[in-house]
Design an enzyme around this catalytic site. Sequence first.
Site, PDB file in Angstrom:
ATOM      1  N   LYS A 130       0.934  -1.179  -0.053  1.00 50.39           N
ATOM      2  CA  LYS A 130      -0.006   0.006   0.133  1.00 50.39           C
ATOM      3  C   LYS A 130       0.797   1.219  -0.099  1.00 50.39           C
ATOM      4  O   LYS A 130       0.716   2.077  -0.741  1.00 50.39           O
ATOM      5  CB  LYS A 130      -0.889   0.039   1.125  1.00 50.39           C
ATOM      6  CG  LYS A 130      -1.379   1.268   1.646  1.00 50.39           C
ATOM      7  CD  LYS A 130      -2.281   1.279   2.938  1.00 50.39           C
ATOM      8  CE  LYS A 130      -2.584   2.464   3.579  1.00 50.39           C
ATOM      9  NZ  LYS A 130      -1.552   3.287   4.147  1.00 50.39           N
ATOM     10  N   ASN A 131       1.922   1.326   0.958  1.00 55.30           N
ATOM     11  CA  ASN A 131       2.688   2.501   1.183  1.00 55.30           C
ATOM     12  C   ASN A 131       3.589   3.014   0.024  1.00 55.30           C
ATOM     13  O   ASN A 131       4.144   3.865  -0.378  1.00 55.30           O
ATOM     14  CB  ASN A 131       3.386   2.418   2.454  1.00 55.30           C
ATOM     15  CG  ASN A 131       2.374   2.576   3.453  1.00 55.30           C
ATOM     16  OD1 ASN A 131       1.316   2.973   3.219  1.00 55.30           O
ATOM     17  ND2 ASN A 131       2.918   2.815   4.795  1.00 55.30           N
ATOM     18  N   CYS A 153      -6.185   8.013   8.711  1.00 57.24           N
ATOM     19  CA  CYS A 153      -6.559   7.110  10.100  1.00 57.24           C
ATOM     20  C   CYS A 153      -6.378   8.145  11.276  1.00 57.24           C
ATOM     21  O   CYS A 153      -5.853   9.053  11.247  1.00 57.24           O
ATOM     22  CB  CYS A 153      -5.153   6.307  10.280  1.00 57.24           C
ATOM     23  SG  CYS A 153      -5.217   4.691   9.611  1.00 57.24           S
ATOM     24  N   ARG A 158      -1.311  14.294  12.836  1.00 61.22           N
ATOM     25  CA  ARG A 158      -0.999  14.211  11.434  1.00 61.22           C
ATOM     26  C   ARG A 158      -0.878  15.437  10.670  1.00 61.22           C
ATOM     27  O   ARG A 158      -1.634  15.557   9.747  1.00 61.22           O
ATOM     28  CB  ARG A 158      -1.646  13.009  10.826  1.00 61.22           C
ATOM     29  CG  ARG A 158      -1.606  11.658  11.408  1.00 61.22           C
ATOM     30  CD  ARG A 158      -2.073  10.550  10.721  1.00 61.22           C
ATOM     31  NE  ARG A 158      -1.077   9.823   9.858  1.00 61.22           N
ATOM     32  CZ  ARG A 158      -0.955   8.850   9.029  1.00 61.22           C
ATOM     33  NH1 ARG A 158      -2.211   8.067   9.185  1.00 61.22           N
ATOM     34  NH2 ARG A 158      -0.021   8.416   8.447  1.00 61.22           N
ATOM     35  N   PRO A 159      -0.033  16.513  10.980  1.00 59.70           N
ATOM     36  CA  PRO A 159      -0.066  17.523  10.376  1.00 59.70           C
ATOM     37  C   PRO A 159       0.728  17.565   9.048  1.00 59.70           C
ATOM     38  O   PRO A 159       1.337  16.735   8.993  1.00 59.70           O
ATOM     39  CB  PRO A 159       0.650  18.676  11.265  1.00 59.70           C
ATOM     40  CG  PRO A 159       1.614  17.717  12.216  1.00 59.70           C
ATOM     41  CD  PRO A 159       0.735  16.383  12.265  1.00 59.70           C
ATOM     42  N   ASP A 197       3.362   0.912  12.246  1.00 56.62           N
ATOM     43  CA  ASP A 197       2.294   0.166  11.501  1.00 56.62           C
ATOM     44  C   ASP A 197       2.062  -1.207  11.997  1.00 56.62           C
ATOM     45  O   ASP A 197       1.126  -2.019  11.653  1.00 56.62           O
ATOM     46  CB  ASP A 197       2.509   0.158   9.983  1.00 56.62           C
ATOM     47  CG  ASP A 197       2.190   1.541   9.412  1.00 56.62           C
ATOM     48  OD1 ASP A 197       1.729   2.232  10.003  1.00 56.62           O
ATOM     49  OD2 ASP A 197       2.334   1.747   8.245  1.00 56.62           O
ATOM     50  N   ARG A 210      -8.809  -0.630   3.867  1.00 52.68           N
ATOM     51  CA  ARG A 210      -8.053   0.510   3.242  1.00 52.68           C
ATOM     52  C   ARG A 210      -6.569  -0.299   2.926  1.00 52.68           C
ATOM     53  O   ARG A 210      -5.869   0.343   2.197  1.00 52.68           O
ATOM     54  CB  ARG A 210      -7.815   1.647   4.155  1.00 52.68           C
ATOM     55  CG  ARG A 210      -9.041   2.527   4.530  1.00 52.68           C
ATOM     56  CD  ARG A 210      -8.497   3.834   5.371  1.00 52.68           C
ATOM     57  NE  ARG A 210      -7.501   4.281   4.848  1.00 52.68           N
ATOM     58  CZ  ARG A 210      -6.299   4.514   5.520  1.00 52.68           C
ATOM     59  NH1 ARG A 210      -6.578   4.771   6.834  1.00 52.68           N
ATOM     60  NH2 ARG A 210      -5.257   5.005   5.129  1.00 52.68           N
TER      61      ARG A 210
HETATM   62  C1  UD1 Z   1       3.629   7.070   6.392  1.00 55.79           C
HETATM   63  C2  UD1 Z   1       3.002   5.832   6.077  1.00 55.79           C
HETATM   64  C3  UD1 Z   1       2.564   5.165   7.415  1.00 55.79           C
HETATM   65  C4  UD1 Z   1       3.387   5.146   8.408  1.00 55.79           C
HETATM   66  C5  UD1 Z   1       4.160   6.122   8.591  1.00 55.79           C
HETATM   67  C6  UD1 Z   1       5.476   6.260   9.619  1.00 55.79           C
HETATM   68  C7  UD1 Z   1       2.148   6.044   3.865  1.00 55.79           C
HETATM   69  C8  UD1 Z   1       0.841   6.335   2.951  1.00 55.79           C
HETATM   70  N1  UD1 Z   1       1.826   6.051   5.096  1.00 55.79           N
HETATM   71  O1  UD1 Z   1       2.661   7.876   7.034  1.00 55.79           O
HETATM   72  O2  UD1 Z   1       1.651   3.885   7.156  1.00 55.79           O
HETATM   73  O3  UD1 Z   1       2.538   4.884   9.789  1.00 55.79           O
HETATM   74  O4  UD1 Z   1       4.663   6.807   7.353  1.00 55.79           O
HETATM   75  O5  UD1 Z   1       6.199   5.186   9.014  1.00 55.79           O
HETATM   76  O6  UD1 Z   1       2.913   5.871   3.351  1.00 55.79           O
HETATM   77  N2  UD1 Z   1       4.602  15.044  10.990  1.00 55.79           N
HETATM   78  C9  UD1 Z   1       4.428  16.335  11.478  1.00 55.79           C
HETATM   79  N3  UD1 Z   1       4.498  17.083  10.369  1.00 55.79           N
HETATM   80  C10 UD1 Z   1       4.242  16.702   9.030  1.00 55.79           C
HETATM   81  C11 UD1 Z   1       4.449  15.408   8.596  1.00 55.79           C
HETATM   82  C12 UD1 Z   1       4.641  14.386   9.608  1.00 55.79           C
HETATM   83  O7  UD1 Z   1       4.581  16.762  12.264  1.00 55.79           O
HETATM   84  O8  UD1 Z   1       4.100  17.812   8.275  1.00 55.79           O
HETATM   85  C13 UD1 Z   1       4.711  13.917  11.991  1.00 55.79           C
HETATM   86  C14 UD1 Z   1       3.723  12.934  12.213  1.00 55.79           C
HETATM   87  O9  UD1 Z   1       2.617  13.688  12.907  1.00 55.79           O
HETATM   88  C15 UD1 Z   1       4.017  11.493  12.948  1.00 55.79           C
HETATM   89  C16 UD1 Z   1       5.621  11.679  12.231  1.00 55.79           C
HETATM   90  O10 UD1 Z   1       6.071  12.987  11.722  1.00 55.79           O
HETATM   91  O11 UD1 Z   1       4.528  11.818  14.143  1.00 55.79           O
HETATM   92  C17 UD1 Z   1       5.804  10.712  11.025  1.00 55.79           C
HETATM   93  O12 UD1 Z   1       4.753  10.955  10.039  1.00 55.79           O
HETATM   94  P1  UD1 Z   1       5.328  10.774   8.651  1.00 55.79           P
HETATM   95  O13 UD1 Z   1       6.552   9.870   8.340  1.00 55.79           O
HETATM   96  O14 UD1 Z   1       5.041  11.847   7.771  1.00 55.79           O
HETATM   97  O15 UD1 Z   1       4.244   9.578   8.273  1.00 55.79           O
HETATM   98  P2  UD1 Z   1       3.158   9.733   6.842  1.00 55.79           P
HETATM   99  O16 UD1 Z   1       3.819  10.016   5.710  1.00 55.79           O
HETATM  100  O17 UD1 Z   1       1.955  10.357   7.245  1.00 55.79           O
END
Ligand code: UD1
Length: 420
Positions: free
Chosen positions: A23-24, A117, A122-123, A309, A401
């Site tokens: 998926k990712n 989710c 998740r900002p 995950d 999903r």
């Molecule tokens: C992706 C994966 C998800 C996995 C996660 C961590 C996909 C579609 N999803 O999610 O399955 O659980 O990586 O391996 O690939 N953060 C901020 N600001 C931002 C972006 C992120 O503060 O602008 C924080 C998030 O709240 C979280 C951390 O950074 O605490 C990691 O998030 P991120 O690596 O961005 O995860 P996703 O890309 O959302």
Amino acid sequence: MLDSIHVRGGNPLFGETKIQGSKNAVLPIMAAALLVEGVSVIENCPKITDVDHMQKLLTEIGCIIHWRNRSLYINASNANDNKMNSESVGKMRSSIMLLGAMLGRFGKAVMNYPGGCVIGARPIDIHLEALKKMGVSIEKEKSYFTATTDKLTGSVIELPIPSVGASENVILAAVNAKGVTILKNAAPEPEIVALCDFLKAAGAKIDIKEEKGKVIIVIYGGRALNPVTFRIPTDRIVAGTYMLGVLGVGGHVFLEDAPAGHMRAVIELAKEMNADVDITDKGIAVLADCIAKPIPYLETDIYPLFPTDLQSQLLSILTIADGESVICEKIFEDRLKIVPQLKKMGADITVNGNTATIRGVNRLKGTKVKAKELRGGAALVIAGIIAEGNTIISKRHFIERGYEDIARDFRNLGVIINNV
Ligand code: UD1
């Protein structure tokens, strides 16, 4: 009850199941197809609802998409709309992936803040700050924002944390930018490598290197991307989910095509919990006793450490391990929200902030529980498999999903389990 999974628990797992595409990996690659003039063929595409949503979003902006068996054909030649439909964006976090690709393609993107989710705040601040450094202006409204650029420009960007999504957006924007982008502290996840492999196969020039334990990705922008056929790697989280399932009740299973090279942390953990893991070039065999050993302390972390995950699925297993375990969730603060559901089944867990202490009980008891998000939902299926009696997991759609058909896969492993 419709939209539910019924499972009769307590029996060991025996059999073989084939692991689906990731998926990712597939979601950002679908977004990348927007940058290709012509038809991208994405093989081994998982049939999950997040892919359906991404398909809908791409179709809404003018792509023509066609499935043949497990291959997805995306023709982005006539894509022409830079405004995302608000309802579709709200449903899926990964819709944010289209931001970088749309800026690369149209120089503009209008979209709602993404959904996904319910596992934490998740900002998207890191995504937006990084894109600003590439010449993008962002105008924020209450529920949506507009990102525009006259000229995407390569830049040196250092992410404050190695966010997976932000890395993907920078890479997607940088491919069409003028000049070179150096992305420092990029996410090291294999799905990022898969995205770069897709783009490179289409004609992009990208180098990935490591310095002092951090990943640096260098993207040489401005090369036209040509039609390409690309195979999606198999899903390390789905394979890890099924591997953990065996640890709860014992048994002997073969996970065909499981990507062992990307599963080091979960494989080490399974061994620590008493399982035998045998890696072959066709997949992974797991042999386990019915009682797993507890884990004194484990933190979720960035790849290659233990993935967030798989945290909830591990939590389910530890509820019946032989002693006390402690898990600390470092990535998404709300992932422990599954605990009340496990307690309903008889688990003994105390949560303190982002840390859960789990004291193993003899057995969980089947009952009605509710999935609230994707991985937590899969964890409840595992809890149902290890519980005595029948468990009904409602809101199956969250699980769909990311899992093609978790009931089908566990049925292949001998579980009495059905979608209802
Ligand atoms: C992706 C994966 C998800 C996995 C996660 C961590 C996909 C579609 N999803 O999610 O399955 O659980 O990586 O391996 O690939 N953060 C901020 N600001 C931002 C972006 C992120 O503060 O602008 C924080 C998030 O709240 C979280 C951390 O950074 O605490 C990691 O998030 P991120 O690596 O961005 O995860 P996703 O890309 O959302």
